[in-house]
Every structure is written in structure tokens, then in C-alpha cells.
Design a protein around this motif. Structure first.
Motif, short mmCIF file in Angstrom:
data_model
loop_
_atom_site.label_atom_id
_atom_site.label_comp_id
_atom_site.label_asym_id
_atom_site.label_seq_id
_atom_site.Cartn_x
_atom_site.Cartn_y
_atom_site.Cartn_z
N PRO A 195 0.79 -1.22 0.00
CA PRO A 195 0.00 0.00 0.00
C PRO A 195 0.83 1.28 0.00
CG PRO A 195 -0.77 -1.53 1.69
CD PRO A 195 0.53 -2.04 1.17
N VAL A 196 0.21 2.31 -0.54
CA VAL A 196 0.79 3.65 -0.54
C VAL A 196 -0.30 4.58 -0.02
CG1 VAL A 196 1.73 5.51 -1.94
CG2 VAL A 196 2.30 3.14 -2.50
N GLY A 197 0.03 5.36 1.01
CA GLY A 197 -0.96 6.25 1.60
C GLY A 197 -0.46 7.68 1.70
N PHE A 200 -6.96 10.92 4.91
CA PHE A 200 -6.00 9.88 4.56
C PHE A 200 -6.53 9.13 3.35
CE2 PHE A 200 -4.23 5.50 5.18
CZ PHE A 200 -2.90 5.83 4.91
N MET A 201 -5.71 9.04 2.32
CA MET A 201 -6.04 8.30 1.10
C MET A 201 -5.01 7.21 0.94
SD MET A 201 -7.90 7.98 -1.53
CE MET A 201 -7.88 7.24 -3.13
N VAL A 202 -5.48 5.96 0.82
CA VAL A 202 -4.54 4.85 0.69
C VAL A 202 -4.90 4.01 -0.53
CG1 VAL A 202 -5.82 3.31 2.28
CG2 VAL A 202 -3.36 2.98 1.94
N HIS A 203 -3.88 3.65 -1.28
CA HIS A 203 -4.01 2.78 -2.44
C HIS A 203 -3.48 1.41 -2.03
CE1 HIS A 203 -4.84 6.19 -5.08
NE2 HIS A 203 -4.00 6.83 -4.30
N VAL A 204 -4.34 0.40 -2.17
CA VAL A 204 -4.01 -0.94 -1.68
C VAL A 204 -4.32 -1.98 -2.75
CG1 VAL A 204 -4.39 -0.34 0.75
CG2 VAL A 204 -6.29 -1.21 -0.63
N PRO A 205 -3.73 -3.18 -2.61
CA PRO A 205 -4.08 -4.26 -3.54
C PRO A 205 -5.53 -4.70 -3.33
CG PRO A 205 -2.05 -4.76 -2.35
CD PRO A 205 -2.66 -3.56 -1.70
N GLN A 206 -6.16 -5.08 -4.40
CA GLN A 206 -7.53 -5.59 -4.32
C GLN A 206 -7.54 -6.92 -3.59
OE1 GLN A 206 -9.37 -6.23 -8.14
NE2 GLN A 206 -11.34 -5.58 -7.35
N ILE A 236 -11.09 8.87 5.79
CA ILE A 236 -10.19 7.86 5.25
C ILE A 236 -10.82 7.30 3.98
CG2 ILE A 236 -9.08 5.63 5.65
CD1 ILE A 236 -9.15 6.32 8.68
N PHE A 237 -10.08 7.33 2.91
CA PHE A 237 -10.53 6.80 1.63
C PHE A 237 -9.62 5.63 1.26
CE2 PHE A 237 -11.78 11.21 1.73
CZ PHE A 237 -13.08 11.18 1.26
N ILE A 238 -10.22 4.50 0.92
CA ILE A 238 -9.48 3.31 0.54
C ILE A 238 -9.74 3.04 -0.94
CG2 ILE A 238 -9.15 0.84 0.95
CD1 ILE A 238 -10.45 1.36 3.75
N ALA A 239 -8.69 3.03 -1.73
CA ALA A 239 -8.80 2.72 -3.15
C ALA A 239 -8.10 1.38 -3.39
CB ALA A 239 -8.17 3.82 -3.99
#
Length: 152
Positions: A18-20, A81-87, A116-119
Motif C-alpha cells: 500500500p501507498v498512503g 487519509f487516502m490509501v491505495h491498496v491491492p484488491q 479515510i478513503f481506501i482505493a
């Protein structure tokens, strides 16, 4: 052959989410930031255990560079907080993660309304060094195995 053994493969290809990004006001001291990112890392790694390359970027903004509801410099600032994570994460693990993330941010920045936003991104939509992660079969298998443990 270079790049084909397991250790090289792991270090070059598997470490990319992840990248946040945490957007917050300026003014928190370094020791609180260290505690914050440690707590955030721990919460992220419980929900997204693979790969272990969790990156968090603190983006601090002076109050005169933040607008809320059309008012420049309005206070109190509200952290995002915005985080890009694996599906393929687990819903219960995400619920636990956001509670821990919210608590960590609130401890460092006692401000209201932490968003908090999770993408979640499928591996076919993430490219590292010019290659799609979905094309790396070992990455796909390793992630599926790691995430199967948090689904139980």
C-alpha cells in the motif's frame, strides 16, 4: 540468470503497495509523527499483509493553504487519509484498520472529522517499472496466499 531468483524477484517486483497520503495541518513534532506512522503501518499491515512495502507520505499544509467549505484558512482543519491498496482485502480487516488509523491520526492531530478513503486496485491496473503486476505470476500467487489468511 539475474532477476530470476526468488530474492531478486521479491526485492524488485513485489514491494509496491500500500501507498498512503495523509493530509494534515503543520505543527506536529517529529516524535508524534514517528508514533503516528508506526501505528498506521501496523494497522495497514494487518489488513494488507502483502507485500511488506507500506509507504505513508505525510503532507502538511499551512492553514492558509487549506479551504474547507469555500473558506480559506478555516479551522479546525480536518485530516484526510487516502490509501491505495491491492484488491482482495477483507471487509472486517478494513473495518479494524480504519478504526486504528482514525485513532492514530486523532492522537497525533486532535482534530475533528478524519476522513479515510481506501482505493483498492486490481493488479492489472498497477504497473511498476513498466510492467503490470498481474503479469507477475509469482506476485499473484503470493498475494492470494497472504490474503487467504486474513479471510479466515
Amino acid at each position: 540468470m539475474a532477476g530470476t531468483d526468488r530474492n531478486t524477484h521479491t526485492s524488485q517486483k513485489e514491494k509496491h503497495m500500500p501507498v498512503g497520503y495523509l493530509d494534515v495541518p503543520t505543527g506536529v513534532d517529529l516524535s508524534k509523527k514517528r508514533e503516528l506512522v508506526k501505528a498506521m503501518y501496523e494497522a495497514l499491515s494487518e489488513a494488507y499483509p502483502f507485500p511488506d512495502d507500506h509507504r505513508i507520505f505525510l503532507r502538511e499544509w499551512p492553514v492558509d493553504s487549506v479551504s474547507q467549505n469555500g473558506l480559506l484558512g478555516s479551522e479546525p482543519a480536518r485530516p484526510v487519509f487516502m490509501v491505495h491498496v491491492p484488491q482482495d482485502g477483507n471487509a472486517d480487516a478494513r473495518r479494524t484498520m480504519v478504526k486504528k488509523m482514525n485513532a492514530a491520526v486523532a492522537t497525533a492531530y486532535p482534530l475533528p472529522d478524519i476522513a479515510i478513503f481506501i482505493a483498492e486496485h486490481p493488479l492489472e491496473l498497477v504497473a511498476i517499472n513498466g510492467g503490470l503486476l498481474a503479469d507477475d505470476q509469482q506476485r499473484v500467487e503470493d498475494q492470494a496466499e497472504a490474503y487467504s489468511h486474513i479471510r479466515q
